[in-house]
Design a protein around this motif. Structure first.
Motif, PDB file in Angstrom:
ATOM      1  N   LEU A 238       0.837  -1.199   0.000  1.00 55.65           N
ATOM      2  CA  LEU A 238       0.000   0.000   0.000  1.00 55.65           C
ATOM      3  C   LEU A 238       0.873   1.249   0.000  1.00 55.65           C
ATOM      4  O   LEU A 238       0.605   2.217  -0.733  1.00 55.65           O
ATOM      5  CB  LEU A 238      -0.938  -0.001   1.213  1.00 55.65           C
ATOM      6  N   GLU A 239       1.944   1.226   0.802  1.00 53.65           N
ATOM      7  CA  GLU A 239       2.861   2.367   0.841  1.00 53.65           C
ATOM      8  C   GLU A 239       3.518   2.588  -0.522  1.00 53.65           C
ATOM      9  O   GLU A 239       3.655   3.734  -0.979  1.00 53.65           O
ATOM     10  CB  GLU A 239       3.933   2.122   1.904  1.00 53.65           C
ATOM     11  N   ALA A 240       3.903   1.503  -1.190  1.00 57.40           N
ATOM     12  CA  ALA A 240       4.518   1.609  -2.510  1.00 57.40           C
ATOM     13  C   ALA A 240       3.532   2.168  -3.528  1.00 57.40           C
ATOM     14  O   ALA A 240       3.889   2.993  -4.381  1.00 57.40           O
ATOM     15  CB  ALA A 240       5.028   0.240  -2.959  1.00 57.40           C
ATOM     16  N   MET A 241       2.277   1.740  -3.457  1.00 62.58           N
ATOM     17  CA  MET A 241       1.263   2.232  -4.377  1.00 62.58           C
ATOM     18  C   MET A 241       1.024   3.724  -4.180  1.00 62.58           C
ATOM     19  O   MET A 241       0.904   4.494  -5.142  1.00 62.58           O
ATOM     20  CB  MET A 241      -0.039   1.447  -4.190  1.00 62.58           C
ATOM     21  N   GLN A 242       0.969   4.138  -2.924  1.00 60.84           N
ATOM     22  CA  GLN A 242       0.758   5.564  -2.640  1.00 60.84           C
ATOM     23  C   GLN A 242       1.953   6.396  -3.103  1.00 60.84           C
ATOM     24  O   GLN A 242       1.792   7.486  -3.655  1.00 60.84           O
ATOM     25  CB  GLN A 242       0.510   5.748  -1.136  1.00 60.84           C
ATOM     26  N   TRP A 243       3.150   5.883  -2.871  1.00 58.67           N
ATOM     27  CA  TRP A 243       4.364   6.577  -3.319  1.00 58.67           C
ATOM     28  C   TRP A 243       4.367   6.726  -4.832  1.00 58.67           C
ATOM     29  O   TRP A 243       4.698   7.783  -5.372  1.00 58.67           O
ATOM     30  CB  TRP A 243       5.585   5.775  -2.861  1.00 58.67           C
ATOM     31  N   THR A 244       3.986   5.647  -5.534  1.00 66.43           N
ATOM     32  CA  THR A 244       3.946   5.678  -7.000  1.00 66.43           C
ATOM     33  C   THR A 244       2.931   6.705  -7.490  1.00 66.43           C
ATOM     34  O   THR A 244       3.207   7.477  -8.425  1.00 66.43           O
ATOM     35  CB  THR A 244       3.601   4.287  -7.553  1.00 66.43           C
ATOM     36  N   ASP A 245       1.759   6.722  -6.877  1.00 63.50           N
ATOM     37  CA  ASP A 245       0.728   7.688  -7.271  1.00 63.50           C
ATOM     38  C   ASP A 245       1.224   9.112  -7.096  1.00 63.50           C
ATOM     39  O   ASP A 245       1.029   9.973  -7.970  1.00 63.50           O
ATOM     40  CB  ASP A 245      -0.547   7.485  -6.449  1.00 63.50           C
ATOM     41  N   ARG A 246       1.881   9.384  -5.962  1.00 63.45           N
ATOM     42  CA  ARG A 246       2.404  10.735  -5.709  1.00 63.45           C
ATOM     43  C   ARG A 246       3.475  11.098  -6.728  1.00 63.45           C
ATOM     44  O   ARG A 246       3.503  12.202  -7.266  1.00 63.45           O
ATOM     45  CB  ARG A 246       2.978  10.841  -4.291  1.00 63.45           C
ATOM     46  N   LEU A 247       4.374  10.155  -6.978  1.00 63.51           N
ATOM     47  CA  LEU A 247       5.485  10.400  -7.902  1.00 63.51           C
ATOM     48  C   LEU A 247       4.973  10.703  -9.306  1.00 63.51           C
ATOM     49  O   LEU A 247       5.376  11.678  -9.936  1.00 63.51           O
ATOM     50  CB  LEU A 247       6.417   9.181  -7.932  1.00 63.51           C
ATOM     51  N   LEU A 248       4.064   9.879  -9.816  1.00 63.85           N
ATOM     52  CA  LEU A 248       3.555  10.081 -11.155  1.00 63.85           C
ATOM     53  C   LEU A 248       2.674  11.321 -11.253  1.00 63.85           C
ATOM     54  O   LEU A 248       2.594  11.952 -12.307  1.00 63.85           O
ATOM     55  CB  LEU A 248       2.798   8.835 -11.634  1.00 63.85           C
ATOM     56  N   LEU A 249       2.032  11.673 -10.143  1.00 62.98           N
ATOM     57  CA  LEU A 249       1.278  12.928 -10.127  1.00 62.98           C
ATOM     58  C   LEU A 249       2.211  14.113 -10.218  1.00 62.98           C
ATOM     59  O   LEU A 249       1.958  15.102 -10.954  1.00 62.98           O
ATOM     60  CB  LEU A 249       0.432  13.017  -8.840  1.00 62.98           C
ATOM     61  N   GLU A 250       3.351  14.030  -9.526  1.00 68.62           N
ATOM     62  CA  GLU A 250       4.332  15.119  -9.560  1.00 68.62           C
ATOM     63  C   GLU A 250       4.913  15.304 -10.968  1.00 68.62           C
ATOM     64  O   GLU A 250       4.986  16.421 -11.486  1.00 68.62           O
ATOM     65  CB  GLU A 250       5.474  14.825  -8.576  1.00 68.62           C
ATOM     66  N   VAL A 251       5.305  14.204 -11.592  1.00 69.08           N
ATOM     67  CA  VAL A 251       5.912  14.336 -12.920  1.00 69.08           C
ATOM     68  C   VAL A 251       4.873  14.692 -13.974  1.00 69.08           C
ATOM     69  O   VAL A 251       5.181  15.247 -15.025  1.00 69.08           O
ATOM     70  CB  VAL A 251       6.671  13.053 -13.342  1.00 69.08           C
ATOM     71  N   GLY A 252       3.613  14.381 -13.671  1.00 67.31           N
ATOM     72  CA  GLY A 252       2.551  14.739 -14.604  1.00 67.31           C
ATOM     73  C   GLY A 252       2.213  16.202 -14.562  1.00 67.31           C
ATOM     74  O   GLY A 252       1.531  16.729 -15.429  1.00 67.31           O
ATOM     75  N   GLY A 253       2.738  16.882 -13.560  1.00 72.65           N
ATOM     76  CA  GLY A 253       2.586  18.334 -13.473  1.00 72.65           C
ATOM     77  C   GLY A 253       1.212  18.754 -13.045  1.00 72.65           C
ATOM     78  O   GLY A 253       0.828  19.879 -13.241  1.00 72.65           O
TER      79      GLY A 253
END
Length: 404
Positions: free
Chosen positions: A389-404
C-alpha cells in the motif's frame, strides 16, 4: 509508444579480406536506401540508434564503426558522446575545411578520436593542414580513372594515412586497388549494407524534459536518481548508454546511481539533448499501466529490502532496479534475456531477473505473490501488504508530480 528503428551497416575489409570495421548508415525504413535532407539530423539518429537503442556491442560486434559527420556535428559537443576508441569520424565531402574545422579535428585527434576523409577524388592543397590529424582517406573508386587512383595513392601515402577504396563493385576494381596498395576496401562487391531493425519503446518526453531541467540546474545525484524512477524506459536506455560508452570495459552495474556515476553528468546531458532532438514519437501516456506497475514494483522491492536488510543501502538500490526492469519484456515485447544480455548488470541483479535466484530473486518472488493475491509464502513479512500500500501511494504521488 513503440516505434520501429532502423540502422544500416556496411562491412569494411582489410587486405586479407577480413572484417575490419562497419560503416553505420542512416536508414528510416527496411528499404536499403535513404533520402538524407539534413546530414546533422541523419547522423544524430545513427548515433542515437547505435549507441542508445540497439547497443554498440550488438551493432559493431567488437569492430570499429565509421560514422559520417557534417561540419555542424563535428563542431558540436554531441560528437564527444562517442567512445573515441571505437568510432572513426568520417568527415563528409561537403565539409568546408576551414581553420575552425582543422582546429577541431586537431582537438578531437588529441582526445584519441580517429578521423577519416570521405569521398576523396584526388589530393588537394586544402587537405594538407588536416592530414596530420587524419587516420583514413576514403577514395571513391567509381569516380576515378585508373590513372587518377594511382596518382591519389602516391600523393596521400607520404602522410602515413590508411587508404580505403570505397564503392568497389567488381573483382577487377578490387584487384586493381589491392595492387595499388590500398589498405582497406568497401563496396557492393563485398556486401551491400544490411539493415538492423528493432522495435523499441523510447523514454517519454516528459521524463526527458524533467531530467534535462535537473541537469541544467546542477541537481544533486539523489534528485537525478529520483528522475529515473518513474520511467522504466529511461532507466533501460541509461543502462544501454553506459554499456555502449564503456565499450566492453569491465563494469557491472548494480543501480541507477552507479550508472549515472559511470556516465557522468556532462555525457548524460548530451544524451538527453540528443534523445529530445531525434524524437520520432510523443512518448508513452503518463498513466500507462505497465509503467505504473513497474515503478510500484521497484518501490516495493526497495521497501522490502530496507525492512529485511536494514542499513544495506546498496541492496535497496539493487532492489529498485530489479523491480523496475522486471517488466521489460512486457514493455518492449521482447524476451527478457534478449533485452538484458547487452547490459553489464551485476550478477545479483541479472540472476534475480532471469532466474529468480538469490536474495533479490526471493524478494521479487514475494512481490509477485503480493501482486497476484496468491497465498503468501510462509516467510512473507506480516506487514508486507502494508508495504505494498505504501509503494502504491508513493507511486501515485510520484507520477502525479511528474505529470505536473
Amino acid at each position: 509508444m513503440s516505434s520501429t528503428l532502423h540502422i544500416g551497416r556496411q562491412p569494411i575489409v582489410n587486405r586479407d579480406g577480413e572484417l575490419f570495421a562497419y560503416e553505420l548508415l542512416f536508414r528510416d525504413s527496411q528499404h536499403n536506401r535513404a533520402t538524407v535532407l539534413d546530414d546533422f539530423a541523419a547522423t544524430s539518429h545513427v548515433i542515437r540508434n547505435a549507441f542508445g537503442e540497439f547497443g554498440l556491442g550488438h551493432v559493431l560486434e567488437n569492430r570499429s564503426g565509421f560514422i559520417n559527420v557534417s561540419a555542424d556535428l563535428l563542431l558540436s559537443d554531441t560528437i564527444e558522446l562517442l567512445p573515441a576508441a571505437t568510432v572513426v569520424l568520417e568527415i563528409l565531402e561537403t565539409v568546408e575545411l576551414s581553420e575552425a574545422v582543422v582546429a577541431r579535428c586537431a582537438e578531437l585527434a588529441a582526445k584519441g578520436f580517429r578521423l577519416a576523409l570521405d569521398d576523396v577524388l584526388e589530393f588537394d592543397a586544402r587537405h594538407q593542414p588536416l592530414l596530420p590529424h587524419i587516420h583514413v582517406v576514403k577514395i571513391d573508386v567509381l569516380a576515378c580513372t585508373p590513372a587518377q587512383l594511382a596518382h591519389a595513392v602516391a600523393a596521400f601515402r607520404p602522410f602515413g594515412v590508411m587508404l580505403l577504396a570505397e564503392k568497389i563493385d567488381s573483382m577487377e576494381q578490387y584487384a586493381q586497388c589491392r595492387e595499388l596498395g590500398f589498405d582497406l576496401f568497401q563496396g557492393y562487391f563485398f556486401a551491400r549494407p544490411t539493415i538492423l531493425t528493432s522495435k523499441q519503446s523510447s523514454p517519454p518526453n516528459w521524463a526527458l524534459l524533467q531530467l534535462l531541467g535537473l541537469l541544467n540546474r546542477d541537481a544533486s545525484l539523489a534528485e537525478l536518481v529520483q528522475a529515473f524512477k518513474p520511467s522504466p524506459q529511461m532507466s533501460f536506455t541509461l543502462l544501454k548508454l553506459v554499456n555502449s560508452v564503456a565499450c566492453g570495459a569491465p563494469c557491472h552495474i548494480d543501480s541507477i546511481e552507479h550508472a549515472i556515476a559511470i556516465l557522468g553528468r556532462r555525457q548524460l546531458m548530451r544524451w538527453v539533448q540528443l534523445l529530445l532532438f531525434t524524437r520520432q514519437e510523443q512518448g508513452l501516456p503518463k498513466q500507462d499501466p505497465l509503467v505504473n506497475l513497474a515503478v510500484c514494483r521497484g518501490r516495493l522491492m526497495e521497501l522490502l529490502a530496507q525492512q529485511r536488510h536494514p542499513g544495506n543501502r546498496s541492496l535497496a538500490e539493487q532492489g529498485f532496479m530489479v523491480g523496475l526492469l522486471s517488466l521489460l519484456d512486457a514493455l518492449y515485447q521482447q524476451p527478457r534475456d534478449t533485452l538484458l544480455n547487452p547490459l553489464q548488470l551485476q550478477d545479483d541483479v541479472r540472476t534475480a531477473l532471469l532466474d529468480g535466484s538469490g536474495t533479490l530473486g526471493l524478494l521479487l518472488a514475494e512481490v509477485l505473490a503480493l501482486e497476484s493475491s496468491e497465498p503468501s509464502p510462509p516467510d512473507l513479512a506480516s506487514d508486507a501488504a502494508g508495504l505494498l500500500l505504501e509503494a502504491m501511494q508513493w507511486t501515485d504521488r510520484l507520477l502525479l508530480e511528474v505529470g505536473g
